[in-house]
Motif scaffolding. Structure first.
Motif, short mmCIF file in Angstrom:
data_model
loop_
_atom_site.label_atom_id
_atom_site.label_comp_id
_atom_site.label_asym_id
_atom_site.label_seq_id
_atom_site.Cartn_x
_atom_site.Cartn_y
_atom_site.Cartn_z
N PHE A 104 0.84 -1.20 0.00
CA PHE A 104 0.00 0.00 0.00
C PHE A 104 0.88 1.25 0.00
O PHE A 104 0.67 2.17 -0.80
CB PHE A 104 -0.90 -0.06 1.23
CG PHE A 104 -1.85 1.08 1.35
CD1 PHE A 104 -2.82 1.31 0.37
CD2 PHE A 104 -1.81 1.93 2.45
CE1 PHE A 104 -3.71 2.35 0.48
CE2 PHE A 104 -2.70 2.98 2.56
CZ PHE A 104 -3.65 3.19 1.57
N ASN A 105 1.88 1.26 0.87
CA ASN A 105 2.78 2.41 0.95
C ASN A 105 3.61 2.56 -0.32
O ASN A 105 3.88 3.68 -0.76
CB ASN A 105 3.70 2.28 2.16
CG ASN A 105 2.94 2.51 3.46
OD1 ASN A 105 1.98 3.28 3.47
ND2 ASN A 105 3.33 1.82 4.51
N ALA A 106 4.02 1.42 -0.89
CA ALA A 106 4.82 1.45 -2.11
C ALA A 106 4.03 2.08 -3.24
O ALA A 106 4.56 2.87 -4.02
CB ALA A 106 5.26 0.04 -2.49
N ILE A 107 2.75 1.76 -3.33
CA ILE A 107 1.92 2.34 -4.40
C ILE A 107 1.77 3.83 -4.16
O ILE A 107 1.91 4.63 -5.08
CB ILE A 107 0.53 1.65 -4.42
CG1 ILE A 107 0.68 0.20 -4.83
CG2 ILE A 107 -0.40 2.37 -5.38
CD1 ILE A 107 -0.58 -0.60 -4.71
N LYS A 108 1.54 4.19 -2.90
CA LYS A 108 1.32 5.59 -2.59
C LYS A 108 2.54 6.44 -2.97
O LYS A 108 2.40 7.57 -3.42
CB LYS A 108 1.05 5.76 -1.09
CG LYS A 108 -0.43 5.61 -0.75
CD LYS A 108 -0.78 6.26 0.59
CE LYS A 108 0.16 5.84 1.68
NZ LYS A 108 -0.31 6.22 3.02
#
Lengths: 332, 320
Positions: free
Chosen positions: A283-287
């Motif tokens: 999730f953080n990587a996409i953000k």
């Protein structure tokens, strides 16, 4: 037998190659610039020259200043050496380290949830298929459970058991006042934090397995071989044993698919509970448009799915003789 | 008398009401007799066969009794019947091709079935092998899975398994329907040889194909719309049937040596009545060319000659 596995292995290798290529492509199709994002998150209040030097340093560090084909070759070169690149989001930490730090939490959450729900759901479904009252009560409950989104159930559990009853903590994988260590205190804290995300996953999957098993058993009990055994006066014990064994086959495939998506499977649950697993990392990587971290996580998922499918292929050969016939090229 | 069935009634439960698929059957089968049971689809012949061994969930026992070798069969009691199944009454099912568990080796399945009935597989195995030889299968079929066998092989294997405990009565339900003609003949001959070897005492061969009965059966029982129409020795049914339905059924079969280019095969006009609300009186009345006033009353199934029973007012005479 050898030809069968040889062919399978070839298929899997080819799939891996194509999937990895797509995996490399997709993050780069995303709009935006990861380094720009990183710089702005760092708070860019230095001089333009310093900012330019820093961004050049980052472009160079991540290899993003090279032509795109070179980046692709670098990707494979690194991959074959076990190097997945460096994470933009985690400030240049190697991607493998970032993933490895998250993997234990995800596995500790998902493996028990998947295996226990599979086991409990199948046992319960098989039981429900033979008890009318259980069937009548179980079926609606099962349908409601399996139709529930993980995150919604997660929020409900967090509200009831965490917020209202205060039985379990409902955020993070362990108390932020503790350091990870091999102490009893840390372990109990870990389990307490694990409980609610585990339950939300377990309950939803349990409903699905139980319904699937119940339907399969009813189908198998009506199959010709069951009727033949009954016509020859075989006791219910034997008929049920056969029906259960055959009803398990599709469930084994289902289990494998679940195990395959294990890594990304709990994405929303981990977000709901801020549980530091691979899902939250993704999730953080996409953000933050973190190409390398995204690539690494997806690669992890790809390898997981393929490995699980391969295991199932092997398991099927053991439990279902019909695949063995197909392998020898025999005619039915 | 090996088997005696009297006034057996089995209905199907449906939302619209009871379908009277078997409405009062009375007949008997002697020792060593192979009785063919024929009739068109939906006449209740399979229902009769099933009711002698296992009523499935939708079937409801309504009345009547079945007596086999002096023992009353509790056909209404699924649990009570278990003791008699396989040992006294056995079946070669319509679905013989898929009757064996696909994920068990045939030998393992047979062993588990026998052990579950309290028999010792080890003691029975020599006889099992002998019979496998007899039907022309390889002995190594026991180590194979059903999917490795052809349809005909599976059929023969099921025949061997079903008769392994030397049942008194064997019900063969439409077992030739899915086979090609040459295999049909082999299966028919195997059935007869099972009787001649004493593996089974008597047999009911259910089929809609009267020609297969001609090779197999000693007697033929014709059913129509849930009722018995006629029972007589095979030769009598073929050559000297008395019931108008039997006559028309036989005459609709092609004969060897006759060319049908110029002569159209006669069928029976019309279709059987609904068994949900069957008509009163003789159920063949609407299609019968000989029907008359008396036929609104139900004709009894009575003896009309030696070894010959029929249910028709024209045959028995209206004063019978």
């Amino acid at each position: 037998m050898r030809r069968y596995f040889g062919r399978k292995l070839l298929t899997y290798t080819l799939t891996l190659f194509i999937a990895a290529t797509i995996d490399w492509l997709i993050p780069r199709f995303m709009p935006g610039d990861p380094v720009y994002g990183l710089m702005s998150r760092m708070g860019n209040n230095s001089s333009p020259e310093a900012a330019k030097a820093l961004s050049d340093y980052y472009y160079n560090l991540f290899g993003l200043n090279q032509p795109i084909w070179q980046q692709y070759l670098n990707f494979w070169g690194g991959l074959l050496h076990g190097d997945l690149g460096r994470s933009v989001f985690e400030h240049g930490q190697p991607v493998t380290d970032a993933i490895m730090a998250a993997v234990p939490y995800t596995l500790a959450l998902l493996i028990p949830a998947i295996l226990l729900s599979w086991w409990a759901g199948n046992s319960f479904g098989a039981l429900a298929a033979r008890r009318k009252w259980l069937d009548n009560t179980m079926l609606p409950v099962g349908y409601i459970l399996t139709a529930t989104p993980y995150m919604w159930l997660g929020i409900v559990l967090a509200f009831v058991f965490g917020f209202t009853l205060k039985m379990f903590p409902f955020a993070n994988s362990y108390g932020l006042n503790l350091e990870p260590s091999f102490t009893w205190l840390f372990f109990t804290d870990l389990v307490a934090h694990w409980m609610l995300p585990f339950l939300s996953l377990f309950l939803v999957m349990f409903g699905g397995w139980a319904i699937g098993m119940r339907n399969m058993i009813i189908y198998e009990l009506d199959a010709d071989y069951s009727r033949y055994l009954e016509a020859l006066g075989a006791p219910q014990r034997l008929v049920r044993k056969y029906a259960f064994r055959n009803a398990m086959l599709p469930q084994i495939t289902g289990l494998a698919l679940q195990l395959g998506v294990i890594v990304a499977g709990s994405l929303v649950t981990e977000i709901v509970f801020s549980y530091q697993g691979v899902g939250l990392l993704l999730f953080n990587a996409i953000k933050s448009e973190d190409y390398f971290l995204l690539q690494g996580i997806f690669l992890f998922v790809i390898v997981g799915v393929l490995a699980a499918n391969f295991l199932v292929d092997i398991a099927y050969v053991i439990v279902d003789p019909r695949t063995r016939v197909g392998m020898r090229g025999g005619t039915a | 008398m090996s088997l005696q069935v009297s006034d057996l009634k089995v209905y199907y439960r449906t939302l619209a009401g009871d379908v009277k698929a078997l409405d009062g059957a009375t007949f008997s089968i002697a020792d060593k007799e192979i009785m063919g049971l024929a009739g068109e689809s939906g006449c209740g012949k399979s229902t009769l066969g099933n009711s002698l061994i296992r009523l499935d969930g939708r079937m409801r026992y309504v009345g009547g009794s079945v007596n086999l070798d002096g023992n009353e069969l509790p056909v209404w009691d699924n649990q009570g019947m278990n003791e008699f199944r396989f040992r006294d009454v056995s079946v070669i099912p319509q679905y013989a091709m898929s009757a064996m568990n696909p994920t068990r080796k045939i030998g393992t399945m047979t062993a588990e079935l026998l052990e579950s009935r309290g028999e010792k597989y080890r003691e029975i195995k020599p006889e099992l092998l002998r019979r496998i030889d007899l039907v022309g299968l390889d002995r190594d079929v026991l180590g194979r899975y059903p999917i490795e066998l052809s349809g005909g092989m599976k059929q023969r294997m099921v025949m061997v398994i079903s008769t392994l405990l030397d049942p008194s009565l064997l019900i063969a339900d439409e077992i030739t329907s899915a086979l090609d003609v040459s295999t049909q003949r082999a299966v028919a001959e195997t059935l007869v040889s099972f009787r001649d070897h004493g593996f089974v005492k008597s047999m009911i061969v259910i089929t809609h194909d009267v020609s297969i009965l001609y090779q197999t059966a000693d007697t033929i029982l014709i059913m129509y719309a849930g009722k018995l129409a006629e029972k007589a020795p095979t030769k009598t049914i073929i050559e000297g049937a008395m019931h108008p339905y039997t006559k028309m059924l036989i005459s609709s079969l092609p004969e060897v040596g006759v060319r049908y280019a110029n002569k159209k095969l006669s069928g029976i006009p019309g279709s059987p009545p609904s068994l949900l609300r069957p008509p009163v009186g003789c159920r063949f009345r609407a299609r019968c060319p000989l029907a008359f006033d008396k036929c609104v009353e139900e004709p009894p199934f009575v003896k009309v000659a030696r070894d010959h029973m029929a249910a028709c007012w024209k045959v028995t005479g209206s004063d019978a």
